[in-house]
Design an enzyme around this catalytic site. Structure first.
Site, PDB file in Angstrom:
ATOM      1  N   GLN A  49      -4.875  -0.548   9.822  1.00  0.00           N
ATOM      2  CA  GLN A  49      -4.854  -2.969   9.079  1.00  0.00           C
ATOM      3  C   GLN A  49      -5.463  -3.318   9.493  1.00  0.00           C
ATOM      4  OE1 GLN A  49      -3.718  -2.751   5.940  1.00  0.00           O
ATOM      5  NE2 GLN A  49      -4.703  -5.071   6.430  1.00  0.00           N
ATOM      6  N   LYS A  75       0.717  -1.408  -0.193  1.00  0.00           N
ATOM      7  CA  LYS A  75       0.070  -0.109  -0.016  1.00  0.00           C
ATOM      8  C   LYS A  75       1.009   1.077  -0.131  1.00  0.00           C
ATOM      9  CE  LYS A  75      -4.136  -2.302   1.962  1.00  0.00           C
ATOM     10  NZ  LYS A  75      -4.847  -2.393   3.719  1.00  0.00           N
ATOM     11  N   ASP A 100     -11.150   3.004   4.197  1.00  0.00           N
ATOM     12  CA  ASP A 100     -11.546   2.518   4.130  1.00  0.00           C
ATOM     13  C   ASP A 100     -13.489   2.261   3.455  1.00  0.00           C
ATOM     14  OD1 ASP A 100      -9.894  -0.390   3.738  1.00  0.00           O
ATOM     15  OD2 ASP A 100      -9.615  -0.208   5.462  1.00  0.00           O
TER      16      ASP A 100
END
Ligand code: NAP
Length: 297
Positions: free
Chosen positions: A94, A50, A117
Protein backbone atom coordinates in the site's frame (compact mmCIF):
# COMPACT_ATOMS: atom_id res chain seq x y z
CA UNK A 1 -27.99 18.66 -22.92
CA UNK A 2 -27.23 16.54 -19.88
CA UNK A 3 -24.78 13.67 -20.07
CA UNK A 4 -24.81 10.37 -18.25
CA UNK A 5 -23.06 9.78 -14.96
CA UNK A 6 -20.97 6.62 -15.43
CA UNK A 7 -21.83 4.28 -12.59
CA UNK A 8 -18.41 3.03 -11.54
CA UNK A 9 -19.85 1.14 -8.57
CA UNK A 10 -22.20 -0.89 -10.79
CA UNK A 11 -19.52 -1.58 -13.41
CA UNK A 12 -17.04 -2.57 -10.68
CA UNK A 13 -19.67 -4.88 -9.15
CA UNK A 14 -19.98 -6.57 -12.56
CA UNK A 15 -16.19 -7.05 -12.82
CA UNK A 16 -16.09 -8.40 -9.25
CA UNK A 17 -18.90 -10.85 -10.03
CA UNK A 18 -16.92 -12.02 -13.08
CA UNK A 19 -13.85 -12.49 -10.90
CA UNK A 20 -15.87 -14.48 -8.34
CA UNK A 21 -17.21 -16.68 -11.17
CA UNK A 22 -13.68 -17.16 -12.49
CA UNK A 23 -12.37 -18.12 -9.02
CA UNK A 24 -14.97 -20.91 -8.80
CA UNK A 25 -13.57 -22.39 -12.01
CA UNK A 26 -9.96 -22.51 -10.77
CA UNK A 27 -8.35 -25.72 -9.46
CA UNK A 28 -7.18 -23.85 -6.31
CA UNK A 29 -7.80 -20.68 -4.29
CA UNK A 30 -5.68 -17.60 -5.14
CA UNK A 31 -4.30 -15.53 -2.26
CA UNK A 32 -3.67 -11.79 -2.16
CA UNK A 33 -1.29 -10.30 0.41
CA UNK A 34 -1.57 -6.59 1.21
CA UNK A 35 1.24 -4.94 3.15
CA UNK A 36 0.55 -1.70 4.99
CA UNK A 37 3.18 0.31 6.83
CA UNK A 38 2.16 3.04 9.25
CA UNK A 39 -1.06 4.43 10.65
CA UNK A 40 -2.46 6.59 7.85
CA UNK A 41 -6.24 6.29 8.46
CA UNK A 42 -7.17 6.46 4.74
CA UNK A 43 -4.69 3.66 3.92
CA UNK A 44 -6.15 1.49 6.70
CA UNK A 45 -9.63 1.98 5.21
CA UNK A 46 -8.36 1.09 1.69
CA UNK A 47 -6.58 -2.03 2.96
CA UNK A 48 -9.63 -3.20 4.92
CA UNK A 49 -11.90 -2.79 1.89
CA UNK A 50 -9.41 -4.62 -0.35
CA UNK A 51 -9.32 -7.51 2.14
CA UNK A 52 -13.12 -7.66 2.31
CA UNK A 53 -13.45 -7.59 -1.49
CA UNK A 54 -10.83 -10.34 -1.83
CA UNK A 55 -12.77 -12.64 0.49
CA UNK A 56 -16.08 -11.79 -1.21
CA UNK A 57 -14.53 -12.86 -4.52
CA UNK A 58 -13.74 -16.26 -2.98
CA UNK A 59 -10.01 -15.67 -2.56
CA UNK A 60 -7.76 -15.75 0.47
CA UNK A 61 -6.77 -12.40 1.97
CA UNK A 62 -3.54 -11.92 3.92
CA UNK A 63 -3.14 -8.53 5.62
CA UNK A 64 0.22 -7.50 7.02
CA UNK A 65 0.19 -4.31 9.06
CA UNK A 66 3.58 -2.98 10.13
CA UNK A 67 4.42 -0.03 12.41
CA UNK A 68 5.51 3.35 11.00
CA UNK A 69 9.06 2.86 12.30
CA UNK A 70 9.55 -0.34 10.26
CA UNK A 71 12.94 -0.09 8.59
CA UNK A 72 13.38 -0.29 4.83
CA UNK A 73 15.43 -3.47 5.24
CA UNK A 74 12.70 -5.11 7.33
CA UNK A 75 10.03 -4.21 4.80
CA UNK A 76 12.16 -5.48 1.91
CA UNK A 77 12.71 -8.73 3.84
CA UNK A 78 8.95 -9.10 4.38
CA UNK A 79 8.19 -8.49 0.68
CA UNK A 80 10.94 -10.94 -0.32
CA UNK A 81 9.43 -13.55 2.01
CA UNK A 82 6.00 -13.12 0.43
CA UNK A 83 7.58 -13.25 -3.03
CA UNK A 84 9.13 -16.61 -2.15
CA UNK A 85 5.94 -17.99 -0.55
CA UNK A 86 4.37 -20.42 -3.02
CA UNK A 87 0.92 -19.98 -1.42
CA UNK A 88 0.78 -16.25 -2.19
CA UNK A 89 -0.30 -15.22 -5.70
CA UNK A 90 -0.49 -11.44 -5.49
CA UNK A 91 1.34 -8.86 -3.37
CA UNK A 92 0.29 -5.26 -2.98
CA UNK A 93 2.37 -2.80 -0.98
CA UNK A 94 0.00 0.00 0.00
CA UNK A 95 1.41 3.38 -1.06
CA UNK A 96 2.46 5.90 0.01
CA UNK A 97 5.14 4.45 2.28
CA UNK A 98 6.62 6.44 5.20
CA UNK A 99 9.20 8.97 4.03
CA UNK A 100 12.23 6.99 5.31
CA UNK A 101 11.45 4.08 2.96
CA UNK A 102 12.25 4.14 -0.77
CA UNK A 103 9.30 2.86 -2.82
CA UNK A 104 11.44 1.72 -5.78
CA UNK A 105 13.72 -0.23 -3.40
CA UNK A 106 10.73 -2.08 -1.95
CA UNK A 107 9.12 -2.71 -5.34
CA UNK A 108 12.44 -4.18 -6.54
CA UNK A 109 12.00 -6.97 -3.96
CA UNK A 110 8.58 -7.89 -5.33
CA UNK A 111 8.32 -10.92 -7.64
CA UNK A 112 6.99 -9.42 -10.93
CA UNK A 113 4.75 -12.50 -11.32
CA UNK A 114 2.94 -11.39 -8.14
CA UNK A 115 2.92 -7.66 -8.97
CA UNK A 116 -0.87 -7.22 -8.99
CA UNK A 117 -0.51 -3.43 -8.83
CA UNK A 118 1.58 -3.49 -12.03
CA UNK A 119 4.17 -1.12 -10.57
CA UNK A 120 7.47 -3.01 -10.84
CA UNK A 121 9.98 -2.18 -13.56
CA UNK A 122 9.28 -5.54 -15.16
CA UNK A 123 5.53 -4.85 -15.39
CA UNK A 124 6.12 -1.31 -16.69
CA UNK A 125 8.56 -2.67 -19.28
CA UNK A 126 6.05 -5.25 -20.50
CA UNK A 127 3.41 -2.55 -20.85
CA UNK A 128 5.74 -0.38 -22.94
CA UNK A 129 6.81 -3.37 -25.06
CA UNK A 130 3.21 -4.50 -25.54
CA UNK A 131 3.95 -7.88 -23.93
CA UNK A 132 1.39 -9.70 -21.77
CA UNK A 133 1.77 -8.79 -18.11
CA UNK A 134 0.04 -7.37 -15.06
CA UNK A 135 -1.25 -3.85 -15.79
CA UNK A 136 -1.74 -1.10 -13.15
CA UNK A 137 -5.25 -1.30 -11.69
CA UNK A 138 -6.44 2.32 -11.76
CA UNK A 139 -5.53 2.91 -15.44
CA UNK A 140 -7.14 -0.41 -16.43
CA UNK A 141 -10.26 0.80 -14.61
CA UNK A 142 -10.19 4.03 -16.67
CA UNK A 143 -10.10 2.08 -19.93
CA UNK A 144 -12.93 -0.24 -18.85
CA UNK A 145 -15.10 2.77 -17.89
CA UNK A 146 -14.37 4.52 -21.21
CA UNK A 147 -15.18 1.33 -23.14
CA UNK A 148 -18.56 0.95 -21.46
CA UNK A 149 -19.45 4.18 -23.25
CA UNK A 150 -17.44 3.59 -26.44
CA UNK A 151 -16.50 -0.07 -26.87
CA UNK A 152 -14.22 0.56 -29.85
CA UNK A 153 -11.66 3.25 -29.05
CA UNK A 154 -9.90 2.98 -32.42
CA UNK A 155 -8.95 6.43 -33.62
CA UNK A 156 -10.47 8.21 -30.61
CA UNK A 157 -8.59 11.30 -29.47
CA UNK A 158 -7.68 10.64 -25.83
CA UNK A 159 -6.15 13.34 -23.65
CA UNK A 160 -4.69 12.19 -20.32
CA UNK A 161 -3.90 15.03 -17.90
CA UNK A 162 -1.13 13.76 -15.62
CA UNK A 163 2.02 11.76 -16.31
CA UNK A 164 2.57 9.91 -13.03
CA UNK A 165 3.98 6.39 -12.98
CA UNK A 166 0.90 5.25 -11.03
CA UNK A 167 -1.80 6.65 -13.30
CA UNK A 168 -1.07 9.05 -16.17
CA UNK A 169 1.70 7.22 -18.08
CA UNK A 170 0.22 3.72 -17.88
CA UNK A 171 -3.26 5.09 -18.71
CA UNK A 172 -1.84 6.71 -21.85
CA UNK A 173 -0.15 3.45 -22.91
CA UNK A 174 -3.30 1.40 -22.26
CA UNK A 175 -5.39 3.75 -24.42
CA UNK A 176 -2.67 3.49 -27.08
CA UNK A 177 -3.06 -0.32 -26.93
CA UNK A 178 -6.72 0.32 -27.79
CA UNK A 179 -5.57 2.16 -30.94
CA UNK A 180 -6.55 5.57 -29.63
CA UNK A 181 -4.55 8.68 -30.54
CA UNK A 182 -3.16 9.77 -27.19
CA UNK A 183 -1.94 13.11 -25.87
CA UNK A 184 -0.34 13.29 -22.43
CA UNK A 185 -0.74 16.69 -20.78
CA UNK A 186 0.99 17.84 -17.58
CA UNK A 187 1.89 20.89 -15.54
CA UNK A 188 4.06 22.33 -18.32
CA UNK A 189 1.47 21.86 -21.08
CA UNK A 190 0.59 25.11 -22.83
CA UNK A 191 -3.08 26.09 -23.18
CA UNK A 192 -4.34 22.99 -21.37
CA UNK A 193 -7.96 24.04 -21.85
CA UNK A 194 -7.63 23.95 -25.64
CA UNK A 195 -5.73 20.65 -25.54
CA UNK A 196 -8.56 19.16 -23.48
CA UNK A 197 -11.20 20.50 -25.85
CA UNK A 198 -9.70 18.30 -28.57
CA UNK A 199 -10.45 15.14 -26.57
CA UNK A 200 -13.12 12.58 -27.41
CA UNK A 201 -12.08 11.00 -24.13
CA UNK A 202 -10.62 13.15 -21.38
CA UNK A 203 -8.89 11.47 -18.44
CA UNK A 204 -8.06 13.76 -15.50
CA UNK A 205 -5.41 12.39 -13.13
CA UNK A 206 -4.00 15.54 -11.58
CA UNK A 207 -4.89 15.85 -7.90
CA UNK A 208 -6.36 19.38 -8.19
CA UNK A 209 -9.94 19.78 -7.01
CA UNK A 210 -12.40 20.53 -9.83
CA UNK A 211 -9.68 21.92 -12.11
CA UNK A 212 -11.37 20.73 -15.32
CA UNK A 213 -14.28 23.08 -16.02
CA UNK A 214 -17.21 22.71 -18.39
CA UNK A 215 -15.64 24.86 -21.11
CA UNK A 216 -12.56 22.55 -21.20
CA UNK A 217 -14.74 19.74 -22.53
CA UNK A 218 -15.75 19.08 -26.14
CA UNK A 219 -19.53 18.65 -26.40
CA UNK A 220 -20.29 14.93 -26.47
CA UNK A 221 -16.94 13.85 -25.00
CA UNK A 222 -16.46 11.11 -22.40
CA UNK A 223 -14.78 12.30 -19.19
CA UNK A 224 -13.02 9.98 -16.75
CA UNK A 225 -12.20 11.64 -13.42
CA UNK A 226 -9.40 9.86 -11.54
CA UNK A 227 -8.77 12.62 -9.01
CA UNK A 228 -9.66 12.21 -5.36
CA UNK A 229 -9.19 15.39 -3.39
CA UNK A 230 -10.27 16.10 0.15
CA UNK A 231 -11.63 19.64 0.49
CA UNK A 232 -13.37 21.58 3.26
CA UNK A 233 -17.17 21.12 3.34
CA UNK A 234 -18.54 23.88 5.62
CA UNK A 235 -22.08 22.96 4.42
CA UNK A 236 -21.69 19.65 6.33
CA UNK A 237 -20.64 21.41 9.51
CA UNK A 238 -17.60 23.10 10.97
CA UNK A 239 -14.31 21.34 10.23
CA UNK A 240 -16.01 18.76 7.95
CA UNK A 241 -14.50 17.68 4.64
CA UNK A 242 -15.63 15.88 1.49
CA UNK A 243 -14.02 14.19 -1.51
CA UNK A 244 -14.17 15.79 -4.94
CA UNK A 245 -12.55 14.89 -8.24
CA UNK A 246 -10.32 16.80 -10.64
CA UNK A 247 -13.38 17.58 -12.77
CA UNK A 248 -16.13 20.07 -11.95
CA UNK A 249 -18.86 17.46 -12.25
CA UNK A 250 -21.89 19.77 -12.34
CA UNK A 251 -20.41 21.75 -15.26
CA UNK A 252 -18.98 18.72 -17.04
CA UNK A 253 -22.22 16.73 -17.09
CA UNK A 254 -23.92 19.60 -18.98
CA UNK A 255 -21.43 19.35 -21.86
CA UNK A 256 -20.12 15.77 -21.98
CA UNK A 257 -21.92 12.66 -23.22
CA UNK A 258 -20.80 10.87 -20.04
CA UNK A 259 -18.75 11.65 -16.95
CA UNK A 260 -17.37 9.23 -14.37
CA UNK A 261 -17.92 10.94 -11.01
CA UNK A 262 -15.43 11.02 -8.18
CA UNK A 263 -16.10 9.44 -5.79
CA UNK A 264 -18.07 6.57 -7.33
CA UNK A 265 -16.28 6.18 -10.65
CA UNK A 266 -12.67 5.07 -10.99
CA UNK A 267 -12.19 4.29 -7.27
CA UNK A 268 -14.37 1.15 -7.15
CA UNK A 269 -12.82 0.00 -10.44
CA UNK A 270 -9.34 0.03 -8.91
CA UNK A 271 -10.27 -2.65 -6.37
CA UNK A 272 -12.17 -4.70 -8.97
CA UNK A 273 -9.13 -4.65 -11.27
CA UNK A 274 -6.87 -5.64 -8.37
CA UNK A 275 -8.99 -8.76 -7.81
CA UNK A 276 -8.92 -9.48 -11.54
CA UNK A 277 -5.12 -9.14 -11.57
CA UNK A 278 -4.84 -11.54 -8.62
CA UNK A 279 -6.65 -14.26 -10.59
CA UNK A 280 -4.55 -13.53 -13.69
CA UNK A 281 -1.35 -13.67 -11.60
CA UNK A 282 -2.37 -16.99 -10.02
CA UNK A 283 -3.16 -18.49 -13.42
CA UNK A 284 0.11 -17.32 -15.00
CA UNK A 285 2.30 -18.49 -12.10
CA UNK A 286 0.56 -21.79 -11.41
CA UNK A 287 -0.06 -22.67 -15.07
CA UNK A 288 -3.85 -22.68 -14.66
CA UNK A 289 -5.91 -21.81 -17.74
CA UNK A 290 -7.43 -18.33 -17.49
CA UNK A 291 -11.23 -18.76 -17.12
CA UNK A 292 -13.00 -17.63 -20.30
CA UNK A 293 -14.93 -14.91 -18.45
CA UNK A 294 -11.63 -13.07 -17.71
CA UNK A 295 -9.70 -14.05 -20.83
CA UNK A 296 -11.54 -11.63 -23.13
CA UNK A 297 -10.65 -8.26 -21.77
P1 NAP B 1 0.73 12.80 -9.03
O1 NAP B 1 1.79 11.77 -8.97
O2 NAP B 1 0.79 13.97 -8.10
O3 NAP B 1 0.70 13.36 -10.53
C1 NAP B 1 -0.08 14.45 -10.88
C2 NAP B 1 0.13 14.79 -12.31
O4 NAP B 1 -0.68 15.92 -12.61
C3 NAP B 1 1.57 15.17 -12.66
O5 NAP B 1 1.96 14.55 -13.87
C4 NAP B 1 1.52 16.68 -12.81
O6 NAP B 1 2.37 17.20 -13.83
C5 NAP B 1 0.09 16.91 -13.26
N1 NAP B 1 -0.34 18.25 -12.88
C6 NAP B 1 -0.26 18.84 -11.65
N2 NAP B 1 -0.75 20.09 -11.71
C7 NAP B 1 -1.16 20.28 -12.98
C8 NAP B 1 -1.73 21.38 -13.67
N3 NAP B 1 -2.02 22.53 -13.06
N4 NAP B 1 -2.00 21.23 -14.98
C9 NAP B 1 -1.72 20.09 -15.62
N5 NAP B 1 -1.17 19.01 -15.03
C10 NAP B 1 -0.90 19.13 -13.72
O7 NAP B 1 -0.71 12.16 -8.83
P2 NAP B 1 -1.26 10.69 -9.21
O8 NAP B 1 -0.72 9.69 -8.28
O9 NAP B 1 -1.15 10.46 -10.68
O10 NAP B 1 -2.80 10.90 -8.84
C11 NAP B 1 -3.60 11.85 -9.53
C12 NAP B 1 -4.95 11.94 -8.83
O11 NAP B 1 -5.60 10.66 -8.94
C13 NAP B 1 -4.88 12.23 -7.33
O12 NAP B 1 -6.01 13.01 -6.97
C14 NAP B 1 -5.01 10.86 -6.69
O13 NAP B 1 -5.55 10.92 -5.40
C15 NAP B 1 -5.95 10.18 -7.65
N6 NAP B 1 -5.85 8.72 -7.66
C16 NAP B 1 -7.01 8.02 -7.56
C17 NAP B 1 -6.96 6.63 -7.59
C18 NAP B 1 -8.24 5.86 -7.50
O14 NAP B 1 -8.23 4.66 -7.33
N7 NAP B 1 -9.38 6.51 -7.63
C19 NAP B 1 -5.75 5.95 -7.72
C20 NAP B 1 -4.59 6.71 -7.85
C21 NAP B 1 -4.65 8.10 -7.83
P3 NAP B 1 3.99 17.18 -13.71
O15 NAP B 1 4.39 15.76 -14.00
O16 NAP B 1 4.40 18.13 -14.74
O17 NAP B 1 4.30 17.61 -12.30
Amino acid sequence: MTGRSIDGKAIAARVRAEVADAVKQLPGQPALAVVLVGDDPASHVYVASKGKATIEAGMRSVEIRLPTDTTQDDLIAKVALLSADNDIDGILVQLPLPKHISEPAVLAALDPLKDVDGLTEASAGKLVLGKPGLRPCTPVGCVILARTERPDLTGANVVVIGRSILVGKPAALLFLEQNATVTIAHSKTRDLRMVCRGADILVAAVGRPEMVRGDWIRPGAIVIDVGTNRVPAPEKGEGKTKLVGDVHFAEAIKVAAAVSPSPGGVGPMTIACLLRNTVLAACARRGWPVPEILAAG
